[in-house]
Design a protein around this motif. Sequence first.
Motif, short mmCIF file in Angstrom:
data_model
loop_
_atom_site.label_atom_id
_atom_site.label_comp_id
_atom_site.label_asym_id
_atom_site.label_seq_id
_atom_site.Cartn_x
_atom_site.Cartn_y
_atom_site.Cartn_z
N PHE A 184 58.26 20.36 49.50
CA PHE A 184 56.91 20.80 49.85
C PHE A 184 56.61 20.50 51.31
N ASP A 185 55.61 21.22 51.82
CA ASP A 185 55.06 20.88 53.13
C ASP A 185 54.17 19.66 52.97
N LYS A 186 54.02 18.93 54.05
CA LYS A 186 53.25 17.69 53.97
C LYS A 186 51.81 17.95 53.52
N ASP A 187 51.21 19.04 54.00
CA ASP A 187 49.82 19.33 53.65
C ASP A 187 49.65 19.79 52.21
N GLU A 188 50.72 20.23 51.58
CA GLU A 188 50.64 20.70 50.20
C GLU A 188 50.59 19.56 49.19
N VAL A 189 51.10 18.42 49.56
CA VAL A 189 51.18 17.29 48.61
C VAL A 189 49.84 16.57 48.56
N VAL A 190 49.27 16.52 47.35
CA VAL A 190 47.98 15.87 47.15
C VAL A 190 48.22 14.39 46.86
N ILE A 191 48.03 13.59 47.88
CA ILE A 191 48.22 12.15 47.77
C ILE A 191 47.44 11.53 48.93
N LYS A 192 47.14 10.27 48.85
CA LYS A 192 46.35 9.63 49.90
C LYS A 192 46.98 9.85 51.28
N GLN A 193 46.14 10.27 52.23
CA GLN A 193 46.63 10.57 53.57
C GLN A 193 47.27 9.36 54.23
N GLN A 194 46.67 8.20 53.98
CA GLN A 194 47.21 6.97 54.57
C GLN A 194 48.65 6.72 54.12
N LYS A 231 50.75 9.08 53.02
CA LYS A 231 51.60 10.12 53.61
C LYS A 231 51.95 9.79 55.05
N ASP A 232 50.97 9.30 55.79
CA ASP A 232 51.23 8.94 57.18
C ASP A 232 52.26 7.82 57.28
N GLN A 233 52.25 6.92 56.31
CA GLN A 233 53.15 5.77 56.37
C GLN A 233 54.55 6.10 55.86
N TYR A 234 54.64 6.84 54.73
CA TYR A 234 55.93 6.99 54.06
C TYR A 234 56.57 8.36 54.27
N TRP A 235 55.81 9.37 54.60
CA TRP A 235 56.39 10.70 54.81
C TRP A 235 57.38 10.64 55.99
N VAL A 236 56.96 9.97 57.04
CA VAL A 236 57.85 9.81 58.20
C VAL A 236 59.03 8.94 57.83
N HIS A 237 58.75 7.87 57.04
CA HIS A 237 59.80 6.93 56.65
C HIS A 237 60.90 7.65 55.85
N SER A 238 60.50 8.64 55.06
CA SER A 238 61.48 9.33 54.23
C SER A 238 62.46 10.16 55.07
N HIS A 239 62.06 10.50 56.33
CA HIS A 239 62.97 11.22 57.21
C HIS A 239 63.68 10.32 58.20
N GLY A 240 63.36 9.00 58.11
CA GLY A 240 63.91 8.08 59.10
C GLY A 240 65.38 7.80 58.91
#
Length: 447
Positions: A426-436, A438-447
């Motif tokens: 999914f795109d980041k904006d499509e996932v319904v989850i707390k923004q905080q 997503k900001d912390q772990y979405w980037v981490h998942s690509h690290g």
Amino acid sequence: MEGLFTRYNGITSIVGDIVNLRVGNVEEMAVPPRNRDLAVVEQDGKTFSLAQIIKLSDDLVSLQVFSGTKGLSNSASIRFLGETMQAIYSENILGRVFGGSGQAIDNGPSLSHEPKVQINGPTVNPTARVLASRMIRTDVPMIDVFNCLVESQKIPIFSVAGEPYNKFLARIGIQADADVVVFGGLGLIFDDYHSFKQSFEEAGVLSRTVMYVNLASDPVVERLMVPDLCLAVAEKMATEEGKRVLVLLTDMTAYADAMKEIGIAMEHIPSNRGYMGDLYSQLARRYEKACDFKGAGSVTILSVTTMPGNDVTHPVPDNTGYITEGQFYLHNGEIDPFGSLSRLKQHVVGKQTRGDHGQIMNTMIRYYSEGVEAEQKQAMAFDLSEFDRKLLKFSLLFRQRFMKLDVSMPLEEALDGCWALLSECFDKDEVVIKQQLKDQYWVHSHG
């Protein structure tokens, strides 16, 4: 003690593994028989088998013969021991295998002179219990991420014959972060018993494991003893040594069937589908041994309950569901996230685990559910939206990476894997989850 050497003749009948003995005036006996006391059956001047008193009625005593009654005649004699069943208990039982009569069956050194502990003791006073608050990690993502196993929990694996539930149970015994594993096998075929023992040996965990095994070829009577032996030893380890003990039992339906067989031999009036009316209380008496002891260790029970005909309304799974704190559904070689439930997971999710655990757990199941619906739409030839196709990809990869029984990873790695799968589908904006988060772990998942 004089009574220990007094032999009583007068066997009136032998039904299955049950011997009925007429003893006359019980009060005048040197060792008056009590319910659940042990006795020795002797024939031709030799010990034939141990037996246990299961019913007292006027001058008639009914006993279960441990080794079965094949070859036993009415001329045999009974010697009452005046004590109940005991389990050998010392540091030397770790790594050993015992039978349903409590005796070692692994050809190791004799433990007959080691200390013993009574079985069938009362359940723990509620005031001595601590509210469940600690997680038992299993490295199975469908448990650790979505339905945590919590110390002092009692929870069954509901499955059907033919599923790899024994292999799965062995994996949990190997990977769980418990101090001691107490394994109870009920009516196992030899191949399954050998597989359990070999798995524990090869993984190097047999030294923290105690095994109590009743094979399918062993007497049915001994099948009823295995859970009590396991739980007596587990409770002793938890209370006196402060150990975190995980008790594994397979299969509790075989245990209930053994109770039914004995009940029919005793001419008890059957209830639902031939099972005795006290099925619930007999199961509850064992499951309620699960406990987190105040100022000591804990006993956690994970059992297998097979459902004949995949029928969850069958008396054994039906009664079990009222006693236990959830269940794991195992079918088609996968843990079903929809049928599985851990009622105690809220005590540890986000408290003992990472802050994103609760949110990611709910989000993954929500999208998997929507993915299953998209699969149904596809099967019925409905048009699929672009998001539906993303859901299809998600559900496929979710099964492969998390639901397969051979998947093994620590909780933190599994949580990172969840974020990676979301970002892959999914795109980041499509996932319904707390923004905080997503900001912390979405980037981490690509690290």
